[in-house]
Design an enzyme around this catalytic site. Structure first.
Site, PDB file in Angstrom:
ATOM      1  N   CYS A 131       4.342   9.330  -0.185  1.00 30.60           N
ATOM      2  CA  CYS A 131       2.943   9.671  -0.370  1.00 30.60           C
ATOM      3  C   CYS A 131       2.566  10.725  -1.402  1.00 30.60           C
ATOM      4  O   CYS A 131       3.354  11.824  -1.530  1.00 30.60           O
ATOM      5  CB  CYS A 131       2.452  10.287   0.948  1.00 30.60           C
ATOM      6  SG  CYS A 131       0.666  10.688   0.949  1.00 30.60           S
ATOM      7  N   HIS A 175       8.870   7.383   7.908  1.00 26.16           N
ATOM      8  CA  HIS A 175       9.455   7.353   6.318  1.00 26.16           C
ATOM      9  C   HIS A 175      10.855   7.881   6.724  1.00 26.16           C
ATOM     10  O   HIS A 175      11.382   8.371   7.731  1.00 26.16           O
ATOM     11  CB  HIS A 175       8.622   8.500   5.469  1.00 26.16           C
ATOM     12  CG  HIS A 175       7.426   7.846   4.953  1.00 26.16           C
ATOM     13  ND1 HIS A 175       7.338   7.426   3.714  1.00 26.16           N
ATOM     14  CD2 HIS A 175       6.230   7.650   5.802  1.00 26.16           C
ATOM     15  CE1 HIS A 175       5.852   6.929   3.652  1.00 26.16           C
ATOM     16  NE2 HIS A 175       5.304   7.136   5.014  1.00 26.16           N
ATOM     17  N   ASN A 227       9.058   4.285   3.146  1.00 23.19           N
ATOM     18  CA  ASN A 227       8.798   3.973   4.636  1.00 23.19           C
ATOM     19  C   ASN A 227      10.461   3.156   4.732  1.00 23.19           C
ATOM     20  O   ASN A 227      11.017   3.023   4.057  1.00 23.19           O
ATOM     21  CB  ASN A 227       7.852   2.581   4.923  1.00 23.19           C
ATOM     22  CG  ASN A 227       6.326   3.130   4.895  1.00 23.19           C
ATOM     23  OD1 ASN A 227       5.804   3.221   3.816  1.00 23.19           O
ATOM     24  ND2 ASN A 227       6.176   3.806   5.872  1.00 23.19           N
ATOM     25  N   HIS A 237       5.610   4.767  12.693  1.00 23.66           N
ATOM     26  CA  HIS A 237       5.348   4.886  11.121  1.00 23.66           C
ATOM     27  C   HIS A 237       6.412   6.030  10.520  1.00 23.66           C
ATOM     28  O   HIS A 237       6.105   7.122  10.402  1.00 23.66           O
ATOM     29  CB  HIS A 237       3.925   5.298  10.580  1.00 23.66           C
ATOM     30  CG  HIS A 237       3.546   5.078   9.262  1.00 23.66           C
ATOM     31  ND1 HIS A 237       2.881   4.240   8.778  1.00 23.66           N
ATOM     32  CD2 HIS A 237       4.005   5.911   8.186  1.00 23.66           C
ATOM     33  CE1 HIS A 237       2.894   4.377   7.276  1.00 23.66           C
ATOM     34  NE2 HIS A 237       3.517   5.427   7.138  1.00 23.66           N
ATOM     35  N   ARG A 278       0.904  -1.306  -0.070  1.00 18.98           N
ATOM     36  CA  ARG A 278      -0.060   0.103  -0.124  1.00 18.98           C
ATOM     37  C   ARG A 278       0.828   1.172  -0.027  1.00 18.98           C
ATOM     38  O   ARG A 278       1.014   1.878  -0.910  1.00 18.98           O
ATOM     39  CB  ARG A 278      -0.957   0.014   0.975  1.00 18.98           C
ATOM     40  CG  ARG A 278      -2.333   0.938   1.132  1.00 18.98           C
ATOM     41  CD  ARG A 278      -1.812   2.240   1.466  1.00 18.98           C
ATOM     42  NE  ARG A 278      -1.091   2.513   2.694  1.00 18.98           N
ATOM     43  CZ  ARG A 278      -0.792   3.538   3.044  1.00 18.98           C
ATOM     44  NH1 ARG A 278      -0.737   4.856   2.510  1.00 18.98           N
ATOM     45  NH2 ARG A 278      -0.114   3.918   4.769  1.00 18.98           N
ATOM     46  N   ASP A 279       1.382   1.571   1.015  1.00 20.00           N
ATOM     47  CA  ASP A 279       2.011   2.732   1.217  1.00 20.00           C
ATOM     48  C   ASP A 279       3.303   2.616   0.229  1.00 20.00           C
ATOM     49  O   ASP A 279       3.649   3.851  -0.443  1.00 20.00           O
ATOM     50  CB  ASP A 279       2.727   3.216   2.749  1.00 20.00           C
ATOM     51  CG  ASP A 279       3.067   4.258   3.032  1.00 20.00           C
ATOM     52  OD1 ASP A 279       2.972   5.331   1.997  1.00 20.00           O
ATOM     53  OD2 ASP A 279       3.427   4.895   4.357  1.00 20.00           O
TER      54      ASP A 279
HETATM   55  P1  HMG Z   1     -13.299  14.213  -2.527  1.00 21.21           P
HETATM   56  O1  HMG Z   1     -13.190  14.411  -3.751  1.00 21.21           O
HETATM   57  O2  HMG Z   1     -13.555  15.281  -1.377  1.00 21.21           O
HETATM   58  O3  HMG Z   1     -14.354  13.273  -2.183  1.00 21.21           O
HETATM   59  O4  HMG Z   1     -12.310  13.278  -1.826  1.00 21.21           O
HETATM   60  P2  HMG Z   1     -15.944  13.139  -2.385  1.00 21.21           P
HETATM   61  O5  HMG Z   1     -16.827  12.661  -1.482  1.00 21.21           O
HETATM   62  O6  HMG Z   1     -16.392  14.496  -2.993  1.00 21.21           O
HETATM   63  O7  HMG Z   1     -16.171  12.168  -3.834  1.00 21.21           O
HETATM   64  C1  HMG Z   1     -15.479  12.613  -5.007  1.00 21.21           C
HETATM   65  C2  HMG Z   1     -15.392  11.447  -6.012  1.00 21.21           C
HETATM   66  O8  HMG Z   1     -14.516  10.340  -5.418  1.00 21.21           O
HETATM   67  C3  HMG Z   1     -16.876  10.673  -6.185  1.00 21.21           C
HETATM   68  O9  HMG Z   1     -16.929  10.202  -7.220  1.00 21.21           O
HETATM   69  C4  HMG Z   1     -16.955   9.649  -5.009  1.00 21.21           C
HETATM   70  O10 HMG Z   1     -17.851   8.608  -5.334  1.00 21.21           O
HETATM   71  C5  HMG Z   1     -15.462   9.301  -5.181  1.00 21.21           C
HETATM   72  P3  HMG Z   1     -17.437  10.925  -8.629  1.00 21.21           P
HETATM   73  O11 HMG Z   1     -19.163  10.946  -8.328  1.00 21.21           O
HETATM   74  O12 HMG Z   1     -16.720  12.096  -9.024  1.00 21.21           O
HETATM   75  O13 HMG Z   1     -17.153   9.995  -9.842  1.00 21.21           O
HETATM   76  N1  HMG Z   1     -15.183   8.351  -3.735  1.00 21.21           N
HETATM   77  C6  HMG Z   1     -14.391   7.311  -3.882  1.00 21.21           C
HETATM   78  N2  HMG Z   1     -14.166   6.190  -4.718  1.00 21.21           N
HETATM   79  C7  HMG Z   1     -13.802   5.287  -4.084  1.00 21.21           C
HETATM   80  N3  HMG Z   1     -13.510   4.959  -2.791  1.00 21.21           N
HETATM   81  C8  HMG Z   1     -13.692   5.923  -1.927  1.00 21.21           C
HETATM   82  C9  HMG Z   1     -14.458   7.128  -2.436  1.00 21.21           C
HETATM   83  N4  HMG Z   1     -14.815   8.207  -1.730  1.00 21.21           N
HETATM   84  C10 HMG Z   1     -15.213   8.983  -2.644  1.00 21.21           C
HETATM   85  N5  HMG Z   1     -13.451   5.549  -0.817  1.00 21.21           N
HETATM   86  C11 HMG Z   1     -11.475  11.487  -0.605  1.00 21.21           C
HETATM   87  C12 HMG Z   1     -12.186  12.695  -0.510  1.00 21.21           C
HETATM   88  C13 HMG Z   1     -11.056  11.016   0.922  1.00 21.21           C
HETATM   89  C14 HMG Z   1     -12.145  10.363  -1.100  1.00 21.21           C
HETATM   90  C15 HMG Z   1     -10.216  11.493  -1.510  1.00 21.21           C
HETATM   91  O14 HMG Z   1      -9.497  12.782  -0.999  1.00 21.21           O
HETATM   92  C16 HMG Z   1      -9.317  10.416  -1.421  1.00 21.21           C
HETATM   93  O15 HMG Z   1      -9.383   9.530  -1.830  1.00 21.21           O
HETATM   94  N6  HMG Z   1      -8.248  10.562  -0.617  1.00 21.21           N
HETATM   95  C17 HMG Z   1      -7.132   9.498  -0.591  1.00 21.21           C
HETATM   96  C18 HMG Z   1      -5.883  10.107  -0.851  1.00 21.21           C
HETATM   97  C19 HMG Z   1      -4.841   8.880  -0.245  1.00 21.21           C
HETATM   98  O16 HMG Z   1      -5.167   7.793  -0.343  1.00 21.21           O
HETATM   99  N7  HMG Z   1      -3.427   9.302   0.428  1.00 21.21           N
HETATM  100  C20 HMG Z   1      -2.402   8.212   0.526  1.00 21.21           C
HETATM  101  C21 HMG Z   1      -2.899   7.516   1.759  1.00 21.21           C
HETATM  102  S1  HMG Z   1      -2.465   8.325   3.305  1.00 21.21           S
HETATM  103  C22 HMG Z   1      -0.833   7.993   3.641  1.00 21.21           C
HETATM  104  O17 HMG Z   1       0.079   7.642   2.837  1.00 21.21           O
HETATM  105  C23 HMG Z   1      -0.100   8.539   4.942  1.00 21.21           C
HETATM  106  C24 HMG Z   1       0.093   7.070   5.721  1.00 21.21           C
HETATM  107  O18 HMG Z   1       1.148   6.373   5.243  1.00 21.21           O
HETATM  108  C25 HMG Z   1       0.594   7.645   7.318  1.00 21.21           C
HETATM  109  C26 HMG Z   1       1.721   8.619   6.678  1.00 21.21           C
HETATM  110  O19 HMG Z   1       2.930   8.361   6.365  1.00 21.21           O
HETATM  111  O20 HMG Z   1       1.687   9.586   7.636  1.00 21.21           O
HETATM  112  C27 HMG Z   1      -1.393   6.491   6.250  1.00 21.21           C
HETATM  113 MG    MG Z   2       3.183   6.642   5.214  1.00 19.70          MG
END
Ligand code: HMG
Ligand code: MG
Length: 285
Positions: free
Chosen positions: A238, A207, A247, A205, A13-14
Protein backbone atom coordinates in the site's frame (compact mmCIF):
# COMPACT_ATOMS: atom_id res chain seq x y z
CA UNK A 1 -15.56 -32.31 2.64
CA UNK A 2 -14.89 -28.95 4.28
CA UNK A 3 -16.95 -25.85 3.40
CA UNK A 4 -16.16 -24.13 0.11
CA UNK A 5 -14.06 -20.96 0.42
CA UNK A 6 -14.18 -17.89 -1.82
CA UNK A 7 -11.02 -16.07 -2.83
CA UNK A 8 -11.30 -12.37 -3.64
CA UNK A 9 -8.50 -11.61 -6.07
CA UNK A 10 -6.63 -8.38 -5.29
CA UNK A 11 -3.76 -8.56 -7.80
CA UNK A 12 -4.90 -5.94 -10.32
CA UNK A 13 -5.70 -3.39 -7.58
CA UNK A 14 -3.82 -3.96 -4.30
CA UNK A 15 -1.14 -5.81 -6.23
CA UNK A 16 -0.37 -3.16 -8.81
CA UNK A 17 -1.35 0.13 -7.11
CA UNK A 18 2.08 0.61 -5.56
CA UNK A 19 4.17 -0.14 -8.65
CA UNK A 20 6.31 2.94 -9.34
CA UNK A 21 6.57 2.44 -13.11
CA UNK A 22 3.41 2.87 -15.14
CA UNK A 23 1.98 -0.49 -16.20
CA UNK A 24 0.29 -0.54 -19.61
CA UNK A 25 -3.50 -0.59 -19.50
CA UNK A 26 -3.46 -3.51 -21.95
CA UNK A 27 -1.35 -5.55 -19.50
CA UNK A 28 -3.77 -4.83 -16.67
CA UNK A 29 -6.66 -5.95 -18.88
CA UNK A 30 -4.77 -9.12 -19.85
CA UNK A 31 -4.15 -9.89 -16.17
CA UNK A 32 -7.83 -9.54 -15.26
CA UNK A 33 -8.85 -11.78 -18.18
CA UNK A 34 -6.30 -14.44 -17.20
CA UNK A 35 -7.57 -14.33 -13.61
CA UNK A 36 -11.19 -14.82 -14.65
CA UNK A 37 -10.07 -17.82 -16.71
CA UNK A 38 -8.61 -19.46 -13.56
CA UNK A 39 -12.04 -19.81 -11.97
CA UNK A 40 -11.85 -16.77 -9.68
CA UNK A 41 -15.32 -15.31 -9.24
CA UNK A 42 -14.38 -12.10 -7.39
CA UNK A 43 -11.77 -9.79 -8.87
CA UNK A 44 -10.91 -6.33 -7.59
CA UNK A 45 -10.00 -4.73 -10.89
CA UNK A 46 -9.03 -1.17 -9.95
CA UNK A 47 -9.79 1.86 -7.81
CA UNK A 48 -11.53 5.16 -8.49
CA UNK A 49 -9.31 7.26 -6.24
CA UNK A 50 -7.48 10.52 -6.75
CA UNK A 51 -4.84 10.05 -9.48
CA UNK A 52 -2.66 12.47 -7.51
CA UNK A 53 -2.69 10.00 -4.61
CA UNK A 54 -2.38 6.77 -6.62
CA UNK A 55 -1.23 7.49 -10.20
CA UNK A 56 -1.06 3.79 -11.13
CA UNK A 57 -4.88 3.52 -10.91
CA UNK A 58 -5.56 6.55 -13.13
CA UNK A 59 -6.73 4.28 -15.99
CA UNK A 60 -9.52 2.69 -13.90
CA UNK A 61 -12.30 3.36 -16.43
CA UNK A 62 -10.22 2.13 -19.38
CA UNK A 63 -9.34 -1.12 -17.61
CA UNK A 64 -12.98 -1.86 -16.81
CA UNK A 65 -13.95 -0.98 -20.38
CA UNK A 66 -11.34 -3.33 -21.86
CA UNK A 67 -11.86 -6.56 -19.95
CA UNK A 68 -13.82 -9.50 -21.31
CA UNK A 69 -16.59 -10.03 -18.79
CA UNK A 70 -17.30 -13.61 -17.89
CA UNK A 71 -20.72 -14.62 -16.61
CA UNK A 72 -20.68 -15.21 -12.87
CA UNK A 73 -17.61 -13.04 -12.19
CA UNK A 74 -17.98 -9.91 -10.06
CA UNK A 75 -15.59 -7.16 -11.18
CA UNK A 76 -15.04 -4.83 -8.22
CA UNK A 77 -13.59 -1.35 -7.68
CA UNK A 78 -12.51 0.69 -4.66
CA UNK A 79 -14.46 3.91 -4.17
CA UNK A 80 -13.43 6.25 -1.33
CA UNK A 81 -16.23 8.76 -1.89
CA UNK A 82 -19.24 9.61 -4.06
CA UNK A 83 -17.06 10.86 -6.91
CA UNK A 84 -15.33 7.47 -6.98
CA UNK A 85 -18.66 5.65 -6.84
CA UNK A 86 -19.99 7.61 -9.80
CA UNK A 87 -16.87 6.69 -11.80
CA UNK A 88 -17.24 3.03 -10.89
CA UNK A 89 -20.92 3.01 -11.78
CA UNK A 90 -20.28 4.61 -15.17
CA UNK A 91 -17.57 2.01 -15.83
CA UNK A 92 -20.01 -0.81 -14.91
CA UNK A 93 -18.20 -2.20 -11.87
CA UNK A 94 -20.35 -5.04 -10.50
CA UNK A 95 -19.59 -4.09 -6.92
CA UNK A 96 -17.66 -1.40 -5.08
CA UNK A 97 -15.78 -1.14 -1.81
CA UNK A 98 -15.40 1.68 0.68
CA UNK A 99 -12.28 1.65 2.85
CA UNK A 100 -11.35 3.02 6.23
CA UNK A 101 -9.10 2.05 9.11
CA UNK A 102 -9.28 0.94 12.71
CA UNK A 103 -6.43 3.38 13.45
CA UNK A 104 -6.54 7.15 13.10
CA UNK A 105 -2.93 7.43 11.89
CA UNK A 106 -3.49 5.24 8.83
CA UNK A 107 -6.88 6.80 8.08
CA UNK A 108 -5.25 10.22 7.90
CA UNK A 109 -2.34 8.99 5.77
CA UNK A 110 -4.45 6.96 3.37
CA UNK A 111 -7.68 8.90 2.88
CA UNK A 112 -6.88 12.25 4.51
CA UNK A 113 -9.62 12.22 7.14
CA UNK A 114 -10.53 10.79 10.53
CA UNK A 115 -12.31 7.44 10.86
CA UNK A 116 -15.55 9.23 11.82
CA UNK A 117 -15.27 11.53 8.78
CA UNK A 118 -14.67 8.54 6.52
CA UNK A 119 -17.86 6.89 7.75
CA UNK A 120 -19.79 10.11 7.08
CA UNK A 121 -18.32 10.20 3.57
CA UNK A 122 -19.43 6.61 2.93
CA UNK A 123 -23.09 7.22 3.85
CA UNK A 124 -23.98 8.81 0.49
CA UNK A 125 -22.00 6.09 -1.33
CA UNK A 126 -24.05 3.39 0.39
CA UNK A 127 -27.24 5.29 -0.34
CA UNK A 128 -26.43 5.74 -4.04
CA UNK A 129 -25.29 2.12 -4.32
CA UNK A 130 -28.52 0.88 -2.75
CA UNK A 131 -30.54 2.92 -5.26
CA UNK A 132 -28.53 1.42 -8.14
CA UNK A 133 -28.53 -2.13 -6.76
CA UNK A 134 -24.73 -2.22 -6.46
CA UNK A 135 -23.34 -4.31 -3.56
CA UNK A 136 -20.83 -2.54 -1.32
CA UNK A 137 -17.98 -4.17 0.53
CA UNK A 138 -16.20 -2.43 3.41
CA UNK A 139 -12.53 -2.59 4.34
CA UNK A 140 -11.07 -2.00 7.77
CA UNK A 141 -7.29 -1.53 7.64
CA UNK A 142 -4.72 -2.00 10.39
CA UNK A 143 -6.77 -4.60 12.24
CA UNK A 144 -3.87 -5.73 14.41
CA UNK A 145 -1.14 -3.11 13.94
CA UNK A 146 -0.77 0.35 12.43
CA UNK A 147 2.48 1.71 10.97
CA UNK A 148 1.80 5.05 12.70
CA UNK A 149 -0.13 4.23 15.90
CA UNK A 150 1.28 0.81 16.91
CA UNK A 151 -0.94 -2.10 18.05
CA UNK A 152 -4.67 -1.76 17.40
CA UNK A 153 -7.22 -2.54 20.14
CA UNK A 154 -9.52 -5.42 19.05
CA UNK A 155 -12.56 -3.52 20.39
CA UNK A 156 -11.79 -0.67 18.01
CA UNK A 157 -11.77 -3.06 15.03
CA UNK A 158 -15.11 -4.49 16.19
CA UNK A 159 -16.51 -0.96 16.45
CA UNK A 160 -15.48 0.09 12.93
CA UNK A 161 -16.49 -3.25 11.36
CA UNK A 162 -19.88 -3.02 13.09
CA UNK A 163 -20.36 0.54 11.81
CA UNK A 164 -19.66 -0.54 8.22
CA UNK A 165 -22.03 -3.48 8.54
CA UNK A 166 -24.76 -1.24 10.03
CA UNK A 167 -24.35 1.11 7.07
CA UNK A 168 -25.17 -1.76 4.71
CA UNK A 169 -21.83 -3.26 3.63
CA UNK A 170 -22.56 -6.87 2.67
CA UNK A 171 -19.11 -8.01 3.80
CA UNK A 172 -16.33 -6.50 5.88
CA UNK A 173 -12.77 -7.29 4.86
CA UNK A 174 -10.36 -7.16 7.79
CA UNK A 175 -7.00 -5.84 6.60
CA UNK A 176 -3.66 -6.67 8.16
CA UNK A 177 -2.30 -3.83 6.06
CA UNK A 178 1.36 -4.17 7.01
CA UNK A 179 1.42 -7.92 7.59
CA UNK A 180 2.38 -7.51 11.25
CA UNK A 181 -0.38 -9.75 12.60
CA UNK A 182 0.44 -13.11 14.17
CA UNK A 183 -1.96 -15.93 15.03
CA UNK A 184 -2.40 -14.69 18.64
CA UNK A 185 -3.21 -11.10 17.68
CA UNK A 186 -5.47 -12.23 14.83
CA UNK A 187 -7.26 -14.60 17.20
CA UNK A 188 -7.82 -11.80 19.76
CA UNK A 189 -9.03 -9.45 17.03
CA UNK A 190 -11.46 -12.03 15.58
CA UNK A 191 -12.87 -12.88 19.01
CA UNK A 192 -13.85 -9.22 19.34
CA UNK A 193 -15.05 -8.67 15.77
CA UNK A 194 -17.22 -11.79 15.53
CA UNK A 195 -19.07 -10.44 18.59
CA UNK A 196 -20.12 -7.46 16.46
CA UNK A 197 -20.38 -8.96 12.94
CA UNK A 198 -21.12 -12.65 12.21
CA UNK A 199 -18.23 -14.53 10.58
CA UNK A 200 -20.32 -15.12 7.42
CA UNK A 201 -20.08 -11.36 6.73
CA UNK A 202 -16.31 -11.18 7.30
CA UNK A 203 -13.30 -11.67 5.05
CA UNK A 204 -9.60 -11.88 5.87
CA UNK A 205 -7.13 -9.62 4.03
CA UNK A 206 -3.59 -10.51 5.01
CA UNK A 207 -0.42 -8.95 3.70
CA UNK A 208 2.50 -11.33 3.98
CA UNK A 209 5.30 -9.04 5.11
CA UNK A 210 6.53 -11.43 7.80
CA UNK A 211 5.38 -14.69 6.22
CA UNK A 212 2.55 -15.19 8.73
CA UNK A 213 -0.41 -14.76 6.37
CA UNK A 214 -1.16 -18.47 5.88
CA UNK A 215 -1.05 -19.10 9.63
CA UNK A 216 -3.37 -16.12 10.12
CA UNK A 217 -5.74 -17.55 7.51
CA UNK A 218 -5.83 -20.85 9.39
CA UNK A 219 -6.82 -19.01 12.58
CA UNK A 220 -9.50 -17.15 10.61
CA UNK A 221 -10.86 -20.43 9.20
CA UNK A 222 -11.17 -21.67 12.78
CA UNK A 223 -13.26 -18.55 13.54
CA UNK A 224 -15.60 -19.40 10.65
CA UNK A 225 -14.36 -17.00 7.96
CA UNK A 226 -14.85 -18.39 4.45
CA UNK A 227 -13.69 -15.48 2.26
CA UNK A 228 -10.06 -14.43 1.86
CA UNK A 229 -8.41 -11.70 -0.17
CA UNK A 230 -5.18 -12.59 -1.96
CA UNK A 231 -3.06 -11.33 -4.85
CA UNK A 232 -1.76 -13.59 -7.59
CA UNK A 233 2.02 -13.85 -7.42
CA UNK A 234 1.96 -12.13 -4.00
CA UNK A 235 1.96 -8.76 -5.74
CA UNK A 236 1.56 -5.56 -3.88
CA UNK A 237 1.89 -3.10 -1.07
CA UNK A 238 0.00 0.00 0.00
CA UNK A 239 1.48 3.37 -0.98
CA UNK A 240 0.38 4.91 2.32
CA UNK A 241 1.54 2.08 4.61
CA UNK A 242 5.32 2.26 5.03
CA UNK A 243 6.82 -1.22 5.00
CA UNK A 244 3.70 -2.95 3.67
CA UNK A 245 4.45 -5.83 1.33
CA UNK A 246 2.24 -7.80 -0.98
CA UNK A 247 -0.96 -9.60 -0.19
CA UNK A 248 -0.58 -13.28 0.49
CA UNK A 249 -0.18 -15.05 -2.86
CA UNK A 250 -3.44 -16.45 -4.26
CA UNK A 251 -1.68 -19.64 -5.34
CA UNK A 252 -0.38 -20.23 -1.80
CA UNK A 253 -3.86 -19.78 -0.31
CA UNK A 254 -5.40 -22.09 -2.92
CA UNK A 255 -2.74 -24.69 -2.04
CA UNK A 256 -3.53 -24.44 1.67
CA UNK A 257 -7.29 -24.57 1.14
CA UNK A 258 -7.22 -27.53 -1.23
CA UNK A 259 -4.94 -29.39 1.19
CA UNK A 260 -7.48 -28.79 3.96
CA UNK A 261 -10.31 -30.03 1.73
CA UNK A 262 -11.94 -26.66 0.98
CA UNK A 263 -13.14 -26.35 -2.63
CA UNK A 264 -12.33 -23.00 -4.29
CA UNK A 265 -13.33 -23.54 -7.93
CA UNK A 266 -9.85 -22.36 -8.94
CA UNK A 267 -7.58 -24.22 -11.37
CA UNK A 268 -4.07 -24.26 -9.80
CA UNK A 269 -2.33 -24.94 -13.11
CA UNK A 270 -3.90 -21.93 -14.83
CA UNK A 271 -3.28 -19.88 -11.71
CA UNK A 272 0.44 -20.70 -11.78
CA UNK A 273 0.66 -19.39 -15.37
CA UNK A 274 -1.23 -16.30 -14.33
CA UNK A 275 1.18 -15.76 -11.42
CA UNK A 276 4.13 -15.88 -13.81
CA UNK A 277 2.51 -13.20 -15.99
CA UNK A 278 1.60 -11.09 -12.95
CA UNK A 279 5.11 -11.11 -11.53
CA UNK A 280 6.54 -10.25 -14.96
CA UNK A 281 4.65 -6.94 -14.72
CA UNK A 282 6.51 -5.99 -11.57
CA UNK A 283 9.42 -3.62 -11.95
CA UNK A 284 11.70 -4.88 -9.17
CA UNK A 285 13.54 -8.20 -9.49
P1 HMG B 1 -8.36 14.74 -0.64
O1 HMG B 1 -7.18 15.42 -1.26
O2 HMG B 1 -8.57 14.96 0.82
O3 HMG B 1 -9.73 14.99 -1.41
O4 HMG B 1 -8.22 13.19 -0.93
P2 HMG B 1 -10.53 16.22 -1.89
O5 HMG B 1 -11.96 15.84 -1.80
O6 HMG B 1 -10.06 17.48 -1.22
O7 HMG B 1 -10.13 16.29 -3.45
C1 HMG B 1 -8.82 16.61 -3.89
C2 HMG B 1 -8.72 16.34 -5.38
O8 HMG B 1 -8.91 14.96 -5.63
C3 HMG B 1 -9.78 17.08 -6.21
O9 HMG B 1 -9.19 17.34 -7.50
C4 HMG B 1 -10.83 16.03 -6.39
O10 HMG B 1 -11.64 16.23 -7.53
C5 HMG B 1 -10.01 14.77 -6.55
P3 HMG B 1 -8.53 18.77 -7.84
O11 HMG B 1 -9.65 19.75 -7.65
O12 HMG B 1 -7.41 18.98 -6.85
O13 HMG B 1 -8.06 18.59 -9.25
N1 HMG B 1 -10.74 13.56 -6.14
C6 HMG B 1 -10.85 12.46 -6.91
N2 HMG B 1 -10.38 12.18 -8.14
C7 HMG B 1 -10.68 10.96 -8.64
N3 HMG B 1 -11.43 10.04 -7.98
C8 HMG B 1 -11.90 10.29 -6.75
C9 HMG B 1 -11.62 11.54 -6.18
N4 HMG B 1 -11.96 12.13 -5.00
C10 HMG B 1 -11.41 13.35 -5.00
N5 HMG B 1 -12.63 9.37 -6.10
C11 HMG B 1 -9.12 11.00 -1.24
C12 HMG B 1 -9.16 12.26 -0.42
C13 HMG B 1 -9.89 9.93 -0.51
C14 HMG B 1 -9.75 11.25 -2.61
C15 HMG B 1 -7.63 10.59 -1.42
O14 HMG B 1 -7.03 10.56 -0.16
C16 HMG B 1 -7.46 9.28 -2.10
O15 HMG B 1 -7.72 9.14 -3.27
N6 HMG B 1 -6.98 8.25 -1.34
C17 HMG B 1 -6.88 6.92 -1.85
C18 HMG B 1 -5.67 6.26 -1.31
C19 HMG B 1 -5.61 4.84 -1.82
O16 HMG B 1 -6.14 4.52 -2.87
N7 HMG B 1 -4.90 3.97 -1.06
C20 HMG B 1 -4.74 2.60 -1.41
C21 HMG B 1 -6.00 1.81 -1.32
S1 HMG B 1 -6.43 1.35 0.35
C22 HMG B 1 -5.49 -0.09 0.66
O17 HMG B 1 -4.65 -0.44 -0.13
C23 HMG B 1 -5.82 -0.90 1.89
C24 HMG B 1 -6.62 -2.17 1.56
O18 HMG B 1 -5.92 -2.98 0.64
C25 HMG B 1 -6.89 -2.95 2.85
C26 HMG B 1 -5.63 -3.20 3.69
O19 HMG B 1 -4.64 -3.73 3.20
O20 HMG B 1 -5.69 -2.81 4.87
C27 HMG B 1 -7.98 -1.84 0.94
MG1 MG C 1 -4.33 -4.32 1.20
Amino acid sequence: MADPVTLFEMGPRDGLQNEPARIATADKIALVDLLSDCGLRKIEVTSFVSPKWVPQMADAAQVLAGITRRAGVSYAALTPNLKGFQGALAARANEVAVFTSASEGFSRANINCTIAESLERFAPVLEAARAEGVPVRGYVSCVTDCPFDGPTAPAQVAHVAGALRDMGCYEISLGDTIGAGVPDSVDAMLRAVTGAVPARHLAGHFHDTKGRALANIEVSLDHGLRVFDAAVGGLGGCPYAPGARGNVATEAVVGLLHKRGHATGIDPVKLAKCAAFATSLRGDP
